[in-house]
Design a protein around this motif. Structure first.
Motif, PDB file in Angstrom:
ATOM      1  N   TYR A  16     -59.037 -87.096  86.866  1.00  0.00           N
ATOM      2  CA  TYR A  16     -58.680 -87.044  85.449  1.00  0.00           C
ATOM      3  C   TYR A  16     -57.400 -87.837  85.233  1.00  0.00           C
ATOM      4  O   TYR A  16     -56.703 -88.213  86.192  1.00  0.00           O
ATOM      5  N   GLY A  17     -57.123 -88.118  83.982  1.00  0.00           N
ATOM      6  CA  GLY A  17     -55.906 -88.830  83.641  1.00  0.00           C
ATOM      7  C   GLY A  17     -55.141 -88.074  82.580  1.00  0.00           C
ATOM      8  O   GLY A  17     -55.722 -87.423  81.715  1.00  0.00           O
TER       9      GLY A  17
ATOM     10  N   PHE B  45     -52.002 -88.385  79.676  1.00  0.00           N
ATOM     11  CA  PHE B  45     -51.358 -89.378  78.827  1.00  0.00           C
ATOM     12  C   PHE B  45     -50.326 -88.689  77.930  1.00  0.00           C
ATOM     13  O   PHE B  45     -50.502 -87.533  77.533  1.00  0.00           O
TER      14      PHE B  45
ATOM     15  N   TYR C 151     -48.854 -92.888  81.570  1.00  0.00           N
ATOM     16  CA  TYR C 151     -50.115 -92.393  82.122  1.00  0.00           C
ATOM     17  C   TYR C 151     -49.900 -91.920  83.567  1.00  0.00           C
ATOM     18  O   TYR C 151     -49.137 -92.523  84.336  1.00  0.00           O
TER      19      TYR C 151
ATOM     20  N   LYS D  56     -57.934 -86.884  79.894  1.00  0.00           N
ATOM     21  CA  LYS D  56     -59.277 -87.465  79.880  1.00  0.00           C
ATOM     22  C   LYS D  56     -59.820 -87.346  81.291  1.00  0.00           C
ATOM     23  O   LYS D  56     -59.127 -87.649  82.254  1.00  0.00           O
TER      24      LYS D  56
ATOM     25  N   GLY E 217     -65.720 -86.971  81.861  1.00  0.00           N
ATOM     26  CA  GLY E 217     -66.606 -86.735  80.724  1.00  0.00           C
ATOM     27  C   GLY E 217     -66.395 -87.673  79.562  1.00  0.00           C
ATOM     28  O   GLY E 217     -67.110 -87.590  78.581  1.00  0.00           O
ATOM     29  N   ASN E 218     -65.423 -88.570  79.691  1.00  0.00           N
ATOM     30  CA  ASN E 218     -65.173 -89.610  78.688  1.00  0.00           C
ATOM     31  C   ASN E 218     -64.578 -89.117  77.384  1.00  0.00           C
ATOM     32  O   ASN E 218     -64.352 -89.916  76.484  1.00  0.00           O
ATOM     33  N   GLN E 219     -64.336 -87.840  77.241  1.00  0.00           N
ATOM     34  CA  GLN E 219     -63.685 -87.340  76.039  1.00  0.00           C
ATOM     35  C   GLN E 219     -62.197 -87.193  76.282  1.00  0.00           C
ATOM     36  O   GLN E 219     -61.763 -86.889  77.391  1.00  0.00           O
ATOM     37  N   PHE E 220     -61.444 -87.371  75.207  1.00  0.00           N
ATOM     38  CA  PHE E 220     -60.016 -87.127  75.234  1.00  0.00           C
ATOM     39  C   PHE E 220     -59.730 -85.788  74.553  1.00  0.00           C
ATOM     40  O   PHE E 220     -60.339 -85.458  73.533  1.00  0.00           O
ATOM     41  N   TYR E 221     -58.774 -85.059  75.105  1.00  0.00           N
ATOM     42  CA  TYR E 221     -58.331 -83.816  74.507  1.00  0.00           C
ATOM     43  C   TYR E 221     -56.819 -83.873  74.362  1.00  0.00           C
ATOM     44  O   TYR E 221     -56.114 -84.161  75.331  1.00  0.00           O
ATOM     45  N   PHE E 222     -56.366 -83.607  73.149  1.00  0.00           N
ATOM     46  CA  PHE E 222     -54.936 -83.660  72.855  1.00  0.00           C
ATOM     47  C   PHE E 222     -54.379 -82.261  72.672  1.00  0.00           C
ATOM     48  O   PHE E 222     -55.086 -81.346  72.243  1.00  0.00           O
ATOM     49  N   GLY E 223     -53.086 -82.125  72.967  1.00  0.00           N
ATOM     50  CA  GLY E 223     -52.394 -80.897  72.633  1.00  0.00           C
ATOM     51  C   GLY E 223     -51.966 -80.902  71.174  1.00  0.00           C
ATOM     52  O   GLY E 223     -52.205 -81.866  70.439  1.00  0.00           O
TER      53      GLY E 223
END
Lengths: 114, 113
Positions: free
Chosen positions: B32-33, B35, B50, B95, B98-104
């Motif tokens: 995972y990455g 950011f 990153y 990220k 699964g190719n989705q980004f999740y933000f706080g």
């Protein structure tokens, strides 16, 4: 200049009137995405696209449609906008869907639905 | 699904001091990455730094560094020598494969002169 552009930047509309927010990038990026930003909720992904003709739902896709017919463009369509879709919308792109894949964002579109 | 938690809604720091913005994450993926993005009052989203899950060294970019503690699932942003222009909202994101980004939900930083 490398950039992601969105139009319009501001839009006030009425419930039920179909609208499209355009997004275009000039960096030949494969991955494109739409987010909405609401106070206290951060950014939530609506839809994303790994490449031309490949789109997938994000966390909050209900009430939205997208298409990716060309690599550079990724329009967001609201077929029948409702007041709960009033929000700040961001389009973003990245070189690919693989990591790292840092995204570059457009300037945002502030949408108000009355 | 992935999740990002930013527990500090607002932070204050004196100009020229260092500040740490907290970010914890939840994922079952091995790759995972992480950011960090900055959003000034003008509204644009600016990529800062990153960190990949397999990176052994903490990422650094100028005055920004990422304090990555994999076992604790934390990825705190450290800003050194704060400047007035650092006043902004800061978002942590993840990220994975699964190719989705999740933000706080973000942390609002105010730098005090």
């Amino acid at each position: 200049e490398a950039q992601v552009t969105q139009n319009p930047r501001y839009l006030i509309t009425v419930t039920g009137k179909k609208l499209t927010v355009t997004c275009s990038q000039n960096m030949n990026h494969e991955y494109m995405s739409w987010y909405r930003q609401d106070p206290g909720l951060g950014l939530r992904q609506i839809y994303y696209s790994m490449n031309v003709e490949v789109t997938d739902k994000g966390d909050v896709p209900e009430g939205y449609k997208v298409s990716r017919k060309e690599k550079r463009n990724f329009p967001l369509i609201l077929e029948s906008p409702s007041p709960n879709q009033t929000s700040l919308y961001f389009c973003a792109s990245s070189y690919s869907g693989a990591l790292p894949g840092e995204q570059y964002f457009g300037p945002g579109t502030r949408l108000t639905v009355t | 699904a992935q999740k990002i938690t930013q527990t500090q809604p607002g932070m204050f720091v004196q100009e020229k001091e260092a500040v740490t913005l907290d970010c914890t994450y939840d994922t079952s993926d091995q790759s995972y990455g992480l950011f960090w993005y900055k959003q000034p009052s003008s509204g644009e989203m600016i990529f800062l730094i990153y960190q990949g899950s397999y990176d052994e060294q903490n990422a650094t970019e100028g005055r920004y560094s990422l304090n990555f503690q994999k076992a604790r699932k934390s990825a705190n942003l450290v800003i050194s020598a704060s400047q007035l222009g650092d006043s902004a909202m800061y978002f942590c994101a993840i990220k994975s494969t699964g190719n989705q980004f999740y933000f706080g939900t973000g942390t609002s930083l105010t730098v005090i002169p």
